[in-house]
Design a protein around this motif. Sequence first.
Motif, PDB file in Angstrom:
ATOM      1  N   PHE A 256      -3.382  -2.630  -9.603  1.00 25.56           N
ATOM      2  CA  PHE A 256      -3.366  -3.384  -8.351  1.00 25.56           C
ATOM      3  C   PHE A 256      -4.415  -4.470  -8.437  1.00 25.56           C
ATOM      4  O   PHE A 256      -5.600  -4.201  -8.599  1.00 25.56           O
TER       5      PHE A 256
ATOM      6  N   ILE B 249       0.837  -1.208   0.000  1.00 27.37           N
ATOM      7  CA  ILE B 249       0.000   0.000   0.000  1.00 27.37           C
ATOM      8  C   ILE B 249       0.868   1.253   0.000  1.00 27.37           C
ATOM      9  O   ILE B 249       0.614   2.191  -0.771  1.00 27.37           O
TER      10      ILE B 249
ATOM     11  N   LEU C 273      -6.928  -0.757   0.068  1.00 26.25           N
ATOM     12  CA  LEU C 273      -6.090   0.183  -0.669  1.00 26.25           C
ATOM     13  C   LEU C 273      -6.854   1.470  -0.959  1.00 26.25           C
ATOM     14  O   LEU C 273      -6.355   2.571  -0.724  1.00 26.25           O
TER      15      LEU C 273
ATOM     16  N   THR D 112      -7.747  -0.897 -10.424  1.00 28.48           N
ATOM     17  CA  THR D 112      -7.808  -2.046  -9.519  1.00 28.48           C
ATOM     18  C   THR D 112      -8.573  -3.186 -10.175  1.00 28.48           C
ATOM     19  O   THR D 112      -9.503  -2.956 -10.944  1.00 28.48           O
TER      20      THR D 112
ATOM     21  N   GLN E 118      -8.647  -6.487  -0.111  1.00 30.14           N
ATOM     22  CA  GLN E 118      -7.371  -5.808  -0.323  1.00 30.14           C
ATOM     23  C   GLN E 118      -7.554  -4.558  -1.175  1.00 30.14           C
ATOM     24  O   GLN E 118      -6.985  -3.509  -0.883  1.00 30.14           O
TER      25      GLN E 118
END
Length: 150
Positions: free
Chosen positions: A109, A94, A119, A133, A115
């Motif tokens: 990501f 992070i 983030l 993401t 998760q």
Amino acid sequence: HLCEKVCPVNTGSTSDGASEHYAVYCKTALIRKKSSSGGIFPLMAKTIIDEGGAVFGAAFDSEFVVKHICINKHEGIAKLRGSKYVQRDMDDSISQVKSLLKEGKKVLFSGCPCQVNGLLNAIDKNLSKNLITIDFVCHGVPSPKIFKSY
């Protein structure tokens, strides 16, 4: 239990009110065969790396422990391919993502919904313009101890 605290299923929401969601797959059968979840990840990772960015995802280390790592070369994409349904060591991912975003770099990501949500909760909204993401439908992840015994 940090993942449980930010899990979108447990909390009933996402952190950023994400406006766009996509379900996609790679049209190339060979890439889909070597991948999971439709094979789109390696294509997106290649694009981000080609644009000078970084990619974060799950990889096995030499002791078969799943860790979240950062790559910025095409050679690293294969390590991040495939599902790894086990809790993982996020280490300083992070803070690395935040640092890269502050430098104006693009970041991809990939991780479990908790998760990704963690983030998104940890970064300033103004930094997220260069962040992409990827998460997946999560059915829960076992502890590393259970995974190792298996």
